[in-house]
Each structure stands twice: as C-alpha cells, then as structure tokens.
Write a protein that holds these residues in place. Structure first.
Motif, mmCIF file in Angstrom:
data_model
loop_
_atom_site.group_PDB
_atom_site.id
_atom_site.type_symbol
_atom_site.label_atom_id
_atom_site.label_comp_id
_atom_site.label_asym_id
_atom_site.label_seq_id
_atom_site.Cartn_x
_atom_site.Cartn_y
_atom_site.Cartn_z
ATOM 1 N N MET A 1 0.838 -1.208 0.000
ATOM 2 C CA MET A 1 0.000 0.000 0.000
ATOM 3 C C MET A 1 0.877 1.264 0.000
ATOM 4 S SD MET A 1 -3.053 -1.074 -0.252
ATOM 5 C CE MET A 1 -2.326 -2.410 -1.241
ATOM 6 N N ILE A 2 1.994 1.198 0.733
ATOM 7 C CA ILE A 2 2.933 2.331 0.738
ATOM 8 C C ILE A 2 3.540 2.518 -0.646
ATOM 9 C CG2 ILE A 2 5.098 3.201 1.700
ATOM 10 C CD1 ILE A 2 4.434 1.712 4.284
ATOM 11 N N VAL A 3 3.904 1.400 -1.279
ATOM 12 C CA VAL A 3 4.475 1.451 -2.631
ATOM 13 C C VAL A 3 3.486 2.070 -3.608
ATOM 14 C CG1 VAL A 3 5.270 0.070 -4.583
ATOM 15 C CG2 VAL A 3 5.988 -0.521 -2.271
ATOM 16 N N LEU A 4 2.259 1.579 -3.595
ATOM 17 C CA LEU A 4 1.246 2.074 -4.523
ATOM 18 C C LEU A 4 0.978 3.559 -4.313
ATOM 19 C CD1 LEU A 4 -0.729 1.477 -6.771
ATOM 20 C CD2 LEU A 4 -2.393 0.693 -5.058
ATOM 21 N N ASP B 1 -2.734 8.813 14.149
ATOM 22 C CA ASP B 1 -1.789 7.764 13.791
ATOM 23 C C ASP B 1 -1.127 8.150 12.472
ATOM 24 O OD1 ASP B 1 -3.457 6.960 11.623
ATOM 25 O OD2 ASP B 1 -4.563 5.592 12.910
ATOM 26 N N ASN B 2 -0.165 7.336 12.028
ATOM 27 C CA ASN B 2 0.608 7.690 10.838
ATOM 28 C C ASN B 2 -0.259 7.830 9.590
ATOM 29 O OD1 ASN B 2 3.077 7.910 12.099
ATOM 30 N ND2 ASN B 2 3.660 5.788 11.749
ATOM 31 N N ARG B 3 -1.252 6.974 9.445
ATOM 32 C CA ARG B 3 -2.118 7.048 8.274
ATOM 33 C C ARG B 3 -2.894 8.363 8.257
ATOM 34 N NH1 ARG B 3 -7.282 3.206 6.921
ATOM 35 N NH2 ARG B 3 -8.172 4.535 8.554
ATOM 36 N N GLN B 4 -3.424 8.747 9.382
ATOM 37 C CA GLN B 4 -4.178 10.001 9.461
ATOM 38 C C GLN B 4 -3.283 11.210 9.189
ATOM 39 O OE1 GLN B 4 -5.566 9.273 13.459
ATOM 40 N NE2 GLN B 4 -7.629 8.715 12.780
ATOM 41 N N ILE B 5 -2.029 11.123 9.615
ATOM 42 C CA ILE B 5 -1.088 12.210 9.349
ATOM 43 C C ILE B 5 -0.856 12.362 7.846
ATOM 44 C CG2 ILE B 5 1.322 12.937 9.610
ATOM 45 C CD1 ILE B 5 1.251 11.734 12.435
ATOM 46 N N ILE B 6 -0.735 11.233 7.145
ATOM 47 C CA ILE B 6 -0.561 11.270 5.691
ATOM 48 C C ILE B 6 -1.754 11.940 5.025
ATOM 49 C CG2 ILE B 6 -0.398 9.863 3.597
ATOM 50 C CD1 ILE B 6 2.176 9.882 5.133
ATOM 51 N N PHE B 7 -2.969 11.596 5.443
ATOM 52 C CA PHE B 7 -4.175 12.217 4.883
ATOM 53 C C PHE B 7 -4.155 13.734 5.094
ATOM 54 C CE2 PHE B 7 -6.775 8.088 5.569
ATOM 55 C CZ PHE B 7 -6.324 7.589 4.357
ATOM 56 N N MET B 8 -3.792 14.148 6.301
ATOM 57 C CA MET B 8 -3.746 15.572 6.623
ATOM 58 C C MET B 8 -2.770 16.313 5.716
ATOM 59 S SD MET B 8 -2.128 17.422 9.971
ATOM 60 C CE MET B 8 -0.525 17.075 9.250
ATOM 61 N N MET C 1 -4.579 11.637 -5.168
ATOM 62 C CA MET C 1 -4.779 10.232 -5.546
ATOM 63 C C MET C 1 -3.936 9.288 -4.696
ATOM 64 S SD MET C 1 -5.016 10.197 -9.709
ATOM 65 C CE MET C 1 -3.292 10.673 -9.879
ATOM 66 N N SER C 2 -2.790 9.784 -4.217
ATOM 67 C CA SER C 2 -1.897 8.917 -3.450
ATOM 68 C C SER C 2 -2.462 8.546 -2.085
ATOM 69 C CB SER C 2 -0.530 9.591 -3.279
ATOM 70 O OG SER C 2 -0.651 10.795 -2.558
ATOM 71 N N ALA C 3 -3.586 9.168 -1.691
ATOM 72 C CA ALA C 3 -4.214 8.812 -0.411
ATOM 73 C C ALA C 3 -5.023 7.522 -0.517
ATOM 74 C CB ALA C 3 -5.123 9.953 0.054
ATOM 75 N N ILE C 4 -5.430 7.159 -1.723
ATOM 76 C CA ILE C 4 -6.338 6.012 -1.911
ATOM 77 C C ILE C 4 -5.805 4.722 -1.292
ATOM 78 C CG2 ILE C 4 -7.475 4.557 -3.633
ATOM 79 C CD1 ILE C 4 -7.617 7.051 -5.442
ATOM 80 N N PRO C 5 -4.546 4.314 -1.571
ATOM 81 C CA PRO C 5 -4.063 3.041 -1.007
ATOM 82 C C PRO C 5 -4.071 3.002 0.516
ATOM 83 C CG PRO C 5 -2.632 3.766 -2.782
ATOM 84 C CD PRO C 5 -3.542 4.908 -2.475
ATOM 85 N N PHE C 6 -3.935 4.154 1.161
ATOM 86 C CA PHE C 6 -3.869 4.149 2.622
ATOM 87 C C PHE C 6 -5.219 3.850 3.284
ATOM 88 C CE2 PHE C 6 0.138 6.504 1.946
ATOM 89 C CZ PHE C 6 0.957 5.701 2.727
ATOM 90 N N PHE C 7 -6.291 3.867 2.522
ATOM 91 C CA PHE C 7 -7.573 3.420 3.062
ATOM 92 C C PHE C 7 -7.538 1.920 3.364
ATOM 93 C CE2 PHE C 7 -9.059 7.365 1.022
ATOM 94 C CZ PHE C 7 -9.841 7.879 2.047
ATOM 95 N N PHE C 8 -6.585 1.208 2.753
ATOM 96 C CA PHE C 8 -6.455 -0.236 2.932
ATOM 97 C C PHE C 8 -5.246 -0.606 3.786
ATOM 98 C CE2 PHE C 8 -8.371 0.786 -1.154
ATOM 99 C CZ PHE C 8 -9.578 0.111 -1.078
ATOM 100 N N TYR C 9 -4.604 0.386 4.391
ATOM 101 C CA TYR C 9 -3.441 0.160 5.246
ATOM 102 C C TYR C 9 -3.928 -0.055 6.679
ATOM 103 C CZ TYR C 9 1.068 1.084 7.537
ATOM 104 O OH TYR C 9 2.219 0.990 8.285
ATOM 105 N N ASP C 10 -3.710 -1.254 7.229
ATOM 106 C CA ASP C 10 -4.295 -1.595 8.537
ATOM 107 C C ASP C 10 -3.263 -1.809 9.640
ATOM 108 O OD1 ASP C 10 -3.155 -3.936 7.636
ATOM 109 O OD2 ASP C 10 -4.900 -5.198 8.067
ATOM 110 N N LEU C 11 -2.007 -1.445 9.391
ATOM 111 C CA LEU C 11 -0.959 -1.653 10.389
ATOM 112 C C LEU C 11 -0.937 -0.455 11.340
ATOM 113 C CD1 LEU C 11 1.021 -3.910 10.908
ATOM 114 C CD2 LEU C 11 2.755 -2.665 9.637
ATOM 115 N N ARG C 12 -1.901 -0.453 12.251
ATOM 116 C CA ARG C 12 -2.099 0.697 13.134
ATOM 117 C C ARG C 12 -2.883 0.271 14.366
ATOM 118 N NH1 ARG C 12 -7.326 2.809 11.043
ATOM 119 N NH2 ARG C 12 -6.817 4.908 11.788
ATOM 120 N N GLY C 13 -2.986 1.173 15.356
ATOM 121 C CA GLY C 13 -3.820 0.924 16.521
ATOM 122 C C GLY C 13 -3.410 -0.299 17.327
ATOM 123 N N LYS C 14 -4.413 -1.062 17.760
ATOM 124 C CA LYS C 14 -4.184 -2.225 18.621
ATOM 125 C C LYS C 14 -3.344 -3.292 17.929
ATOM 126 C CE LYS C 14 -8.447 -1.707 21.313
ATOM 127 N NZ LYS C 14 -9.725 -2.342 21.717
#
Length: 498
Positions: free
Chosen positions: A249-252, A307-314, A457-470
């Motif tokens: 997902m990071i690559v994409l 979390d890191n994903r939310q920071i990327i979106f921001m 457009m580069s935000a799209i793959p991070f909707f499927f990135y689940d390495l976060r939280g618990k």
C-alpha cells in the motif's frame, strides 16, 4: 507503568551514533539532490544539449530498471551474513565508487564538449547514469535498513530517522542552495564559469561530501536487532515483498504520488525562465526551511492525536488546498517577481513543516512493515523492505522528471544546439506559447496547482493500510518477547544450554 511505556524508555543508541548516522545521510543527500528532477532535466537538456525525447525516454527506462534493481539488491543484502552484520559491509564499501561516478557524471558536458553528435552524448548519459544508480542503490538500501536494525526500540528509530532528516536538511540541502547561486552568477557573467563548469564543480563537491560524510554510516553505526539464521532465497525475498500488504500500500501510494513530484522540475524552469533568477528559489525555500524545523517539534504532538495514516491524509489535503490558493493568488502576476515570490513564500511556509513530517512518517511505516513480516513469518528483511523506500523515491523522481521533460516542448519550451567556431556546442533555450497561453503561464500552473491536486490520488491506497492501533501495539509487544528469546539463545542462555 505500562509495558509500552517501558519499551519506549529503553535507549540503545547514543548521541554520537545518531550524529554519525545523520551526517552520513547529509553526505548522501548532498549528492542525491543534484540528481533530483529539479536539476537533472535542466542539466541534460540545457547544459548537455540532449533532445527532450531522449532525456525523457532514458529517465523512464532507468526508472523501470529500478523496479527490478532495487528489490534485487535488497534481497542480496538480506542474504548477507558477516561479522559486521548484513548492512554495514555495504556502507563501508560503497562511498568510494559512488564518489568517483558522481564526479564523472556531472563532468560529462565538459568531457564531451567537443563532440557535436548527439548519439555519443546519449551513450555517455545512459552509461554514467546507470552506474551511478547501481552504486547509489547499493548504499541507500542498507543505509535506510539501518534505521530499523539500529535498535529494537521504536523511539530510538524515530530519533535516528528524525536526526538523519534534520541534519541532511541543514547540510545535505546545501547543494540546492549553492547550485542556483552559481547558475545565476554564470548566466549574468559575474563569474567566468559557463554552466558546464558550474555543474562539473558541483559534481566534484558532491563526490567529496559522499566520501567524507556518507562513510560515517559504515564506520560508526551498529546493527542491534538480532537477525534470524535463516536466509531466504532471492525468489523468496520477492515473494515476501508481495505478501507484505501494508508495504504494498505504501508502494502504490508513492507511485501515485509521481504526479505531485513534477512540481520540483517545473519549479526550476519557472525560476530560471520566467523570473530569470534561480536564486529567488532560495528566498522562497527559506520560509519552507524555517517552518520545516517546526515540523520536528509538531510531529510528537501530532502523534498523540493522530496515527501515521491520518497524518498522511492531513498532509495531502493541506497541500492540495494551499496549492490551489497559490495558483489563484498568482494567476495574473506569475511573471512579476515581487508579487510571485511572496505568494510562493506563503506556500512554502504553509507546507514546509508538512514536508518534514512526510520525510519521517513513511520511513517509520516501512520499519513497522519489517516488524510485521518478522512477526508473521519469523524472518526479518530490512534489505528488501527498505529497497522499496529507495525504489519508490527514485521511481517517483525518475517518472516525474521524465513526464515533466516530455511536457516541456508541448507547452512551448524549445532548445536549439549551435556549434561555435571553436568546435564547442552552445545550447539556447526559449519560451513561446501553447494552447492560447504563454509558456510562462504553463510553468506556473504545473509548478503550483496541478501536482498538489492530483497528488490527492496517493491517499487512496492508505484506506487499505491496517498496520495501526491495537494491531501494531500487539505486534510490538510480541516481538519484544521474541527478540529477548533470540538474544538468550544467541548468547547461550537458552533452556537447552548445557
């Protein structure tokens, strides 16, 4: 006190080692910044006198080669086992040949200055760029792999990455300061050097920085994360890469971010051809540099809320909004320097600290994917994982430079080579118009709004990135226990000790 808090307080890496790692990155970045799209396209087209199509094609071809080369080198590194570790040997060997090829690459126009034919220049361009890419990869992959292997502590890794980015911004970024000034001095006849000599000088300076500073990584850093005895085959390493969903997902995302990277290429042409003063870019970037330092202070606060994903979106959303505002504010005044410069300074001030954060967070995320696959498979693969960091960085730079260079003649930018009486070749560039607008307008458009809006457009793959939280907390807790067990076995302290 929680287990996570205890983990965060353990510190394995001292100040001296962090400084060595940071200055090593500065030495590497000083040279790499010259190869970034903002200068590379201008070097090939305007200084070397190579046609747009040849430059665009070569950069694209070598970018595609990197999709194979970087993971291949990463898998080779993962199979390395020596008394110094699997990463340090490369950091000890690479600086010298990388320094030499850097000098030869940027000296190409001087070496070939009496050659009037284009084909020999293209041949020199391909060979020297290919060799540079090879050695750069062989050094960059283990360097960033070290950011994960330098300590099992997430806080240590964050300090190492932040320190490396901070010092490289101060020292490594000097190449982006020196070169525009020298270009202006040369084009305004303040110094006797022509552009060929300017770029050759920068190549020699970059070579000195590489051999003098990048060598510090191999000499002073250590690998502290216990490696498994098992060595994956190269084929297994590639399978591992594609099984690592968070990494994919990071690559994409980075591949999709290629369109946003064209801004740096068009920016160089904008300052040089529209405002006629490359040094103005330094005035503008100063605001981004200052706010960039704020990013180091802001990041720990952001991590408490996001979390890191939310920071990327921001980051992506803010850049798009600021880019649109910048374009509209300078729509009628893009060729008036005293109007355009303050507008661009606002853009850099608003987005500078985001750029700092965006250099740190994705690197941390790749380190998390290394832990994730070790947790899942029992095998640790910094080489193949961090080859992705170098691969996507170079692919984005190569593809954006290729795209931007191919677009230049379509927006009315032309280049003509003239052979002078002494046999040397002079390159003359000019701006015309396209689509009812002058070339200068298109340079402004592709410098400000287009890259940042399309970058969403580069935000799209991070909707499927689940390495976060618990899930991420559980992985770190499990790996702490597993690494302690590996350490006991490696030191002969296991239950089966006789």
């Amino acid at each position: 006190m929680s287990e996570n808090k205890n983990n965060a307080e353990v510190r394995y890496v001292g100040v001296k080692e962090n400084l060595a790692y940071g200055f090593a990155n500065a030495g590497q970045v000083f040279g790499y910044n010259l190869f970034a799209g903002s200068f590379l396209s201008m070097f090939f087209v305007k200084v070397f006198g190579i046609p747009f199509q040849a430059v665009s094609t070569m950069i694209l071809v070598l970018g595609i080669w990197d999709t194979i080369n970087d993971p291949l080198m990463g898998s080779v590194i993962d199979r390395t086992r020596t008394r110094y570790g699997k990463l340090r040997p490369y950091l000890l060997i690479v600086p010298l040949p990388l320094s030499i090829i850097t000098v030869l690459f940027w000296s190409g126009p001087l070496i070939m200055q009496n050659v009037s034919g284009v084909v020999p220049k293209i041949f020199y361009m391909y060979i020297s760029y290919f060799i540079w890419e090879f050695f750069y990869t062989l050094g960059d992959v283990p360097f960033w792999g070290m950011s994960s292997a330098i300590s099992p502590s997430p806080s240590d890794r964050t300090r190492a990455i932040s320190g490396a980015r901070f010092i490289s911004g101060l020292v490594g970024g000097l190449s982006g300061t020196i070169l525009p000034v020298l270009i202006d001095l040369s084009q305004n006849n303040v110094i006797s050097w022509n552009l060929k000599q300017v770029f050759a000088f920068m190549g020699m300076l970059a070579g000195l920085f590489v051999i003098g500073l990048f060598s510090l990584a191999g000499i002073f850093t250590r690998e502290r994360v216990v490696q498994s005895v098992q060595e994956n085959s190269i084929l297994d390493s590639f399978r591992y890469l594609f099984k690592n969903k968070p990494l994919m997902m990071i690559v994409l995302s980075n591949v999709l971010a290629t369109v946003s990277a064209i801004a740096s290429v068009f920016g160089s042409y904008y300052y040089n051809e529209v405002l006629n003063l490359m040094s103005l870019s330094l005035v503008v970037s100063l605001f981004g540099t200052l706010s960039g330092y704020v990013g180091y202070a802001v990041l720990p606060l952001l991590k408490k809320k996001l979390d890191n994903r939310q920071i990327i979106f921001m980051i992506l959303i803010t850049r798009a909004v600021v880019g649109a505002i910048t374009f509209l504010a300078g729509y009628k005044y893009y060729d008036v320097w005293y109007v355009a410069v303050p507008i661009l300074a606002f853009q850099n001030l608003a987005c500078g600290f985001l750029g700092t954060i965006n250099m740190i967070v994705p690197t941390e995320m790749i380190g998390d994917t290394v832990d994730y696959m070790e947790w899942k498979t029992g095998v640790r693969n910094e080489g193949i994982s961090f080859s992705v960091l170098t691969f996507v960085g170079k692919l984005t730079s190569s593809a954006s430079t290729s795209i931007a260079t191919a677009l230049l003649p379509l927006i009315g930018y032309t280049v003509v080579n003239n052979t002078l009486a002494d046999g040397t070749v002079e390159t003359i560039a000019s701006c015309t118009s396209a689509g009812g607008h002058p070339t200068e307008f298109w340079l402004w458009t592709f410098f400000t709004v287009v890259p940042n809006v399309l970058g969403l457009m580069s935000a799209i793959p991070f909707f499927f990135y689940d390495l976060r939280g618990k899930k991420l907390k559980q992985i770190r807790a499990d790996m702490k226990i597993r690494r302690e067990e590996l350490s006991r076995k490696a030191s002969g302290g296991g239950k089966n000790e006789e």
